[in-house]
Design an enzyme around this catalytic site. Sequence first.
Site, PDB file in Angstrom:
ATOM      1  N   LYS A 125       0.850  -1.194   0.000  1.00 16.76           N
ATOM      2  CA  LYS A 125       0.000   0.000   0.000  1.00 16.76           C
ATOM      3  C   LYS A 125       0.882   1.238   0.000  1.00 16.76           C
ATOM      4  CE  LYS A 125      -3.208   2.616   2.931  1.00 16.76           C
ATOM      5  NZ  LYS A 125      -3.966   2.652   4.200  1.00 16.76           N
ATOM      6  N   GLU A 181      -9.314  11.529  13.107  1.00 15.65           N
ATOM      7  CA  GLU A 181      -8.573  10.310  13.432  1.00 15.65           C
ATOM      8  C   GLU A 181      -7.630  10.493  14.618  1.00 15.65           C
ATOM      9  OE1 GLU A 181      -5.909   6.835  11.246  1.00 15.65           O
ATOM     10  OE2 GLU A 181      -6.632   8.547  10.099  1.00 15.65           O
TER      11      GLU A 181
END
Length: 378
Positions: A125, A181
């Site tokens: 990723k 977050e």
Amino acid sequence: MPVLGATATDRAERPVAHPFVLSRPHGTVIAEGVSEHFDRASAAADALRTGQVAAIVGALPFAPDGPAALTAPNTLHHSPAHYDAPAADLPPITITGALPSEGEHVDRVETVLRLLRSDDNDLLKVVLARALALRADRPVTPHDLLVALTRNDPLHNGFLVDLTAAGGVWTGRHLVGSSPEVLVRRRGDRVTAHPLAGSAPRHCDPGIDRATADRLAGSAKNLAEHAHVIDAIRAALEPLCVDLDIPEQPTVTSTRQLWHLGTPIEGRLHDPGVTALDLALAVHPTPAICGTPTAAARDLILATEGDRGFYAGALGWCDAAGDGEWLVTIRCAVLDADGVGLTAYAGGGIVADSDPADELAETTVKFGTVLDALGVLR
């Protein structure tokens, strides 16, 4: 001090400038004054741990060798209310450019996809980001931007960080945003985190919106992307914690613009001397804003994008007891020292089965947190 949770009729005076403000659903932390600057996180962590300073606030960069913007405030105030204070109406703010262009961002995604899909590659990723250049018709203050961001967020998330401590080009500039977050939070020996990875856009139709959330919860691509993040945080926290509790499956959470896969993580510290800043440095950067494996993904990002500065870094506070909270620096913008120029940032995780057009669309949606709050026409 600003008025927290005030109504419009209560707002009589503008507050003084603060080097740091963090508004969260459970309360607000405000720094007043600056007694010392730190452009290296290790020096700030040592000063805090040895009692040389009573608190540290500020921001960590994305790149490990980049300058930090950390300060020891004269005073750190806590309030159980969200941040609200008198603020001037914002002038028109317009988009003046894309950095890079949309076409170049898609080209970058396609280049990374070829690498991810190749046989001789270990990357799983890579998070690629882009930016928008904005310009206000007249100078704005960081405070006015913060108020607009916290009022636009249903949970009143918002932050403001004076980046002057980083020196050089950062002098006089401010980081503002509304991050959903939590990188890590410490209260006593209790450690919590709530990583987000895997997302889908919200929809105005409730039925379609709910169906989108359900698809996200079952998406193999997004679940795999989320698992990379959880594995990395587990590896970082397990040596520091006992009774680390990580649910087997993420849950779906939301912001005004997006559905996210999120996992609430809890644990207790082995060593009570480990501070919230120490924990942030141990966990940052996660694959949520960098990639997997972390070092290889970070190198590719820096080679592709150049220096990200404080986007995809972390921002937060830590007090003398070691308690504190650090958020991932997303849904954010940097305000130039002239109060006129701004740069907004958004990114997305690229995995082998990503679609370049979808990845571009995801960044467009993520820009909405800042653009909608500031009234930017698109």
